[in-house]
Design a protein around this motif. Structure first.
Motif, PDB file in Angstrom:
ATOM      1  N   GLY A 173       0.809  -1.218   0.000  1.00 22.89           N
ATOM      2  CA  GLY A 173       0.000   0.000   0.000  1.00 22.89           C
ATOM      3  C   GLY A 173       0.835   1.258   0.000  1.00 22.89           C
ATOM      4  N   ALA A 174       2.095   1.139  -0.369  1.00 23.61           N
ATOM      5  CA  ALA A 174       3.028   2.264  -0.307  1.00 23.61           C
ATOM      6  C   ALA A 174       2.567   3.417  -1.194  1.00 23.61           C
ATOM      7  CB  ALA A 174       4.416   1.811  -0.741  1.00 23.61           C
ATOM      8  N   GLY A 175       2.888   4.625  -0.748  1.00 23.34           N
ATOM      9  CA  GLY A 175       2.612   5.800  -1.560  1.00 23.34           C
ATOM     10  C   GLY A 175       1.229   6.372  -1.403  1.00 23.34           C
ATOM     11  N   ALA A 176       0.405   5.769  -0.542  1.00 20.97           N
ATOM     12  CA  ALA A 176      -0.933   6.321  -0.350  1.00 20.97           C
ATOM     13  C   ALA A 176      -0.853   7.658   0.385  1.00 20.97           C
ATOM     14  CB  ALA A 176      -1.813   5.341   0.422  1.00 20.97           C
ATOM     15  N   GLU A 177      -0.031   7.688   1.449  1.00 19.75           N
ATOM     16  CA  GLU A 177       0.066   8.893   2.276  1.00 19.75           C
ATOM     17  C   GLU A 177      -1.342   9.388   2.620  1.00 19.75           C
ATOM     18  OE1 GLU A 177       3.198   7.604   1.632  1.00 19.75           O
ATOM     19  OE2 GLU A 177       3.168   8.696  -0.263  1.00 19.75           O
ATOM     20  N   MET A 178      -1.719  10.547   2.091  1.00 20.28           N
ATOM     21  CA  MET A 178      -3.105  11.023   2.170  1.00 20.28           C
ATOM     22  C   MET A 178      -3.649  11.119   0.760  1.00 20.28           C
ATOM     23  SD  MET A 178      -4.125  11.323   5.282  1.00 20.28           S
ATOM     24  CE  MET A 178      -5.677  12.122   4.879  1.00 20.28           C
ATOM     25  N   LEU A 179      -4.777  10.473   0.506  1.00 19.73           N
ATOM     26  CA  LEU A 179      -5.333  10.431  -0.844  1.00 19.73           C
ATOM     27  C   LEU A 179      -6.132  11.677  -1.240  1.00 19.73           C
ATOM     28  CD1 LEU A 179      -6.438   6.674  -0.923  1.00 19.73           C
ATOM     29  CD2 LEU A 179      -4.460   7.697  -2.084  1.00 19.73           C
ATOM     30  N   GLU A 192       1.580  11.233  -8.156  1.00 19.46           N
ATOM     31  CA  GLU A 192       0.292  11.116  -8.837  1.00 19.46           C
ATOM     32  C   GLU A 192      -0.858  11.440  -7.878  1.00 19.46           C
ATOM     33  OE1 GLU A 192       0.730   7.659  -6.439  1.00 19.46           O
ATOM     34  OE2 GLU A 192       2.121   8.478  -7.913  1.00 19.46           O
ATOM     35  N   PRO A 193      -1.992  11.969  -8.380  1.00 20.44           N
ATOM     36  CA  PRO A 193      -3.152  12.241  -7.512  1.00 20.44           C
ATOM     37  C   PRO A 193      -3.662  10.970  -6.843  1.00 20.44           C
ATOM     38  CG  PRO A 193      -3.401  13.291  -9.665  1.00 20.44           C
ATOM     39  CD  PRO A 193      -2.225  12.368  -9.772  1.00 20.44           C
ATOM     40  N   GLY A 194      -4.378  11.153  -5.747  1.00 18.53           N
ATOM     41  CA  GLY A 194      -4.910  10.007  -5.029  1.00 18.53           C
ATOM     42  C   GLY A 194      -5.828   9.153  -5.877  1.00 18.53           C
ATOM     43  N   GLU A 195      -6.602   9.801  -6.743  1.00 18.11           N
ATOM     44  CA  GLU A 195      -7.510   9.047  -7.617  1.00 18.11           C
ATOM     45  C   GLU A 195      -6.728   8.130  -8.558  1.00 18.11           C
ATOM     46  OE1 GLU A 195      -9.579  12.613  -6.130  1.00 18.11           O
ATOM     47  OE2 GLU A 195      -7.633  12.291  -7.101  1.00 18.11           O
ATOM     48  N   THR A 212      -2.437  -4.346  -0.055  1.00 16.73           N
ATOM     49  CA  THR A 212      -2.843  -3.711   1.192  1.00 16.73           C
ATOM     50  C   THR A 212      -3.141  -2.243   0.901  1.00 16.73           C
ATOM     51  OG1 THR A 212      -0.528  -3.230   1.715  1.00 16.73           O
ATOM     52  CG2 THR A 212      -1.458  -5.266   2.612  1.00 16.73           C
ATOM     53  N   ALA A 213      -3.752  -1.572   1.866  1.00 18.31           N
ATOM     54  CA  ALA A 213      -4.015  -0.135   1.756  1.00 18.31           C
ATOM     55  C   ALA A 213      -3.472   0.528   3.013  1.00 18.31           C
ATOM     56  CB  ALA A 213      -5.504   0.142   1.602  1.00 18.31           C
ATOM     57  N   THR A 214      -2.887   1.703   2.860  1.00 17.69           N
ATOM     58  CA  THR A 214      -2.279   2.380   3.999  1.00 17.69           C
ATOM     59  C   THR A 214      -2.763   3.823   4.099  1.00 17.69           C
ATOM     60  OG1 THR A 214      -0.363   3.143   2.722  1.00 17.69           O
ATOM     61  CG2 THR A 214      -0.191   0.980   3.784  1.00 17.69           C
ATOM     62  N   MET A 215      -2.372   4.472   5.183  1.00 17.72           N
ATOM     63  CA  MET A 215      -2.634   5.891   5.365  1.00 17.72           C
ATOM     64  C   MET A 215      -1.596   6.465   6.308  1.00 17.72           C
ATOM     65  SD  MET A 215      -6.055   7.830   6.755  1.00 17.72           S
ATOM     66  CE  MET A 215      -5.732   8.284   8.442  1.00 17.72           C
ATOM     67  N   MET A 216      -1.001   7.585   5.949  1.00 20.58           N
ATOM     68  CA  MET A 216      -0.102   8.301   6.850  1.00 20.58           C
ATOM     69  C   MET A 216      -0.868   9.476   7.449  1.00 20.58           C
ATOM     70  SD  MET A 216       3.554  10.221   6.139  1.00 20.58           S
ATOM     71  CE  MET A 216       2.805  11.534   5.154  1.00 20.58           C
ATOM     72  N   MET A 217      -0.979   9.504   8.765  1.00 25.86           N
ATOM     73  CA  MET A 217      -1.708  10.586   9.430  1.00 25.86           C
ATOM     74  C   MET A 217      -0.767  11.395  10.307  1.00 25.86           C
ATOM     75  SD  MET A 217      -3.945   8.256  12.122  1.00 25.86           S
ATOM     76  CE  MET A 217      -4.711   9.663  12.941  1.00 25.86           C
ATOM     77  N   GLY A 218      -1.084  12.676  10.463  1.00 25.31           N
ATOM     78  CA  GLY A 218      -0.314  13.487  11.369  1.00 25.31           C
ATOM     79  C   GLY A 218       0.481  14.606  10.728  1.00 25.31           C
ATOM     80  N   HIS A 229     -10.244   9.794   3.104  1.00 28.34           N
ATOM     81  CA  HIS A 229      -9.249   8.806   2.686  1.00 28.34           C
ATOM     82  C   HIS A 229      -9.831   7.388   2.801  1.00 28.34           C
ATOM     83  CE1 HIS A 229      -4.912   7.426   2.422  1.00 28.34           C
ATOM     84  NE2 HIS A 229      -5.450   6.364   3.001  1.00 28.34           N
ATOM     85  N   LEU A 230     -10.484   7.094   3.907  1.00 27.73           N
ATOM     86  CA  LEU A 230     -11.105   5.780   4.087  1.00 27.73           C
ATOM     87  C   LEU A 230     -12.192   5.551   3.041  1.00 27.73           C
ATOM     88  CD1 LEU A 230     -11.562   5.522   7.980  1.00 27.73           C
ATOM     89  CD2 LEU A 230      -9.531   5.096   6.607  1.00 27.73           C
ATOM     90  N   ARG A 231     -12.998   6.587   2.787  1.00 25.70           N
ATOM     91  CA  ARG A 231     -14.092   6.433   1.818  1.00 25.70           C
ATOM     92  C   ARG A 231     -13.561   6.100   0.434  1.00 25.70           C
ATOM     93  NH1 ARG A 231     -15.954   8.446  -2.374  1.00 25.70           N
ATOM     94  NH2 ARG A 231     -14.464  10.167  -2.365  1.00 25.70           N
TER      95      ARG A 231
END
Length: 385
Positions: A173-179, A192-195, A212-218, A229-231
């Motif tokens: 899931g790398a590179g998702a950060e914040m979508l 690239e954009p989240g979409e 997998t899917a990831t998210m970086m928060m903070g 992001h979850l949606r």
């Protein structure tokens, strides 16, 4: 309060809740009530009190990158004196060490090197599979796929088909950060954009490569953007079912251009985990990140809907170079799971349980199996860019 109770009960029972309802839970539900509902959901989905872990190694093939994400302390620009590429022989040597220590999975990841196209990844994956056919390659992410496609001037679908044929088993899931658009542009304006990240995941899922899917928060994103992001992830999961798990983690503030402390408290992180467990009725597994939030918060997360404790990473350089200093021995990780009133079990990439440690007598005993803190950073003494 009646509305919150209704949403919690419906979600815990497996019902679908809206993004607006998820945001309500995330921001306003009482902490212990939210945790209890998430744990009920976990028991319903998983069916028991087993918490899994995996032994793997993150091997970085290069730190040269043209994307220059503001949160990254690992990358070096092309021609930078601290830039490096590992040889194929060195990568294979590290794979061999991982196999010797019981690793079942390897994550091959690196920067967006200006010369690394599809051909490079075909050679890399095929070499690993040739020498270690049983080692699962759970590697790269949509951002690397977008980059290799651009370098080689081929379509995304062709790139996916070629690297899958070469041996890629699963996409990280790398590179998702914040979508969502605003925080993503602030963090990684050249990425690239989240979409598009999600479109590439969808194309991979349609070719039989799960992920997998990831998210970086903070990093200053809002509660609304975290839920958005979850949606965005759940919408793709509705169509493909290709996400095995969701893994949020917290931004690490050292040695990068964002600087500043992590803007996500342990409570915010734990609330996000519970909300994700209730929102993702269609994603089976939820993994906590003790590497970034620490072992105490990681252990507490096992009561917030989490069923997977991540990995003993025999090597990790990217997050560690930004300040993550949490390391663990296998015996300690198992003890954290057990003292949280859960039953530890080693899993594989597909979350199949390889060995359940019903009692302490079942625990593996090998003090060599421990996570490393940024071996590359130590070797090169990388300084802030």
């Amino acid at each position: 309060m009646a509305e919150i109770d209704d949403v919690l009960a419906r979600a815990a029972d497996g019902g679908r809740i809206s993004a607006e309802e998820a945001e309500l839970l995330y921001t306003e539900a009482p902490f212990h009530t939210l945790a209890e509902a998430a744990d009920i959901s976990r028991r319903r989905i998983i069916g028991d009190n087993i918490v899994t872990y995996i032994i793997d190694r993150n091997i970085n093939y290069t730190n040269v990158c043209v994307t220059a994400c503001k949160f990254c302390a690992f990358y070096r620009a092309p021609k930078h004196e601290e830039g490096w590429d590992h040889s194929m022989e060195e990568i294979l040597r590290r794979c061999g060490e991982a196999v010797e220590l019981g690793a079942t999975q390897v994550m091959l990841q690196g920067g967006h090197h200006p010369e690394f196209g599809v051909e490079y990844y075909e050679a890399l994956f095929s070499a690993v599979k040739r020498d270690y056919p049983d080692l699962v390659i759970h590697s790269i992410g949509p951002s690397e796929i977008a980059h290799m496609s651009k370098v080689s001037s081929v379509g995304i679908d062709e790139s996916i088909a070629r690297i899958k044929a070469a041996g890629l088993d699963s996409i990280a899931g790398a590179g998702a950060e914040m979508l969502p658009e605003r925080p993503r542009k602030a963090l990684a304006p050249l990425k690239e954009p989240g979409e598009v990240w999600l479109e590439i995941m969808e194309q991979a899922h349609n070719q039989g490569l799960e992920s997998t899917a990831t998210m970086m928060m903070g990093t200053g994103e809002t509660a609304h953007e975290r839920i958005e992001h979850l949606r965005m992830i759940r919408d793709v999961q509705d169509r493909t079912g290709g996400f095995r798990s969701f893994i949020p983690w917290t931004y690490q503030p050292e040695n990068n251009h964002l600087k500043g402390r992590t803007q996500a408290t342990a409570i915010e992180y734990l609330r996000l985990l519970s909300t994700a467990r209730l929102f993702f009725h269609n994603v089976k597994h939820l993994q906590s990140s003790w590497l970034t939030v620490g072992k105490a918060a990681g252990q507490l997360s096992l009561h917030m809907g989490v069923d997977d404790f991540g990995s003993i990473m025999l090597e990790e350089n990217v997050i560690s170079s930004a300040g993550a200093r949490n390391s663990s021995r296998l015996s300690e990780l198992i003890e954290l799971i057990r003292t949280a009133d859960r039953i530890p079990a080693q899993r594989d990439t597909l979350y199949e349980r390889m060995s359940i440690h019903w009692t302490p007598e079942d625990d593996p005993q090998d003090d060599r199996v421990r996570s490393h803190v940024s071996t590359i950073v130590k070797e090169l003494q990388i300084k802030p860019a």
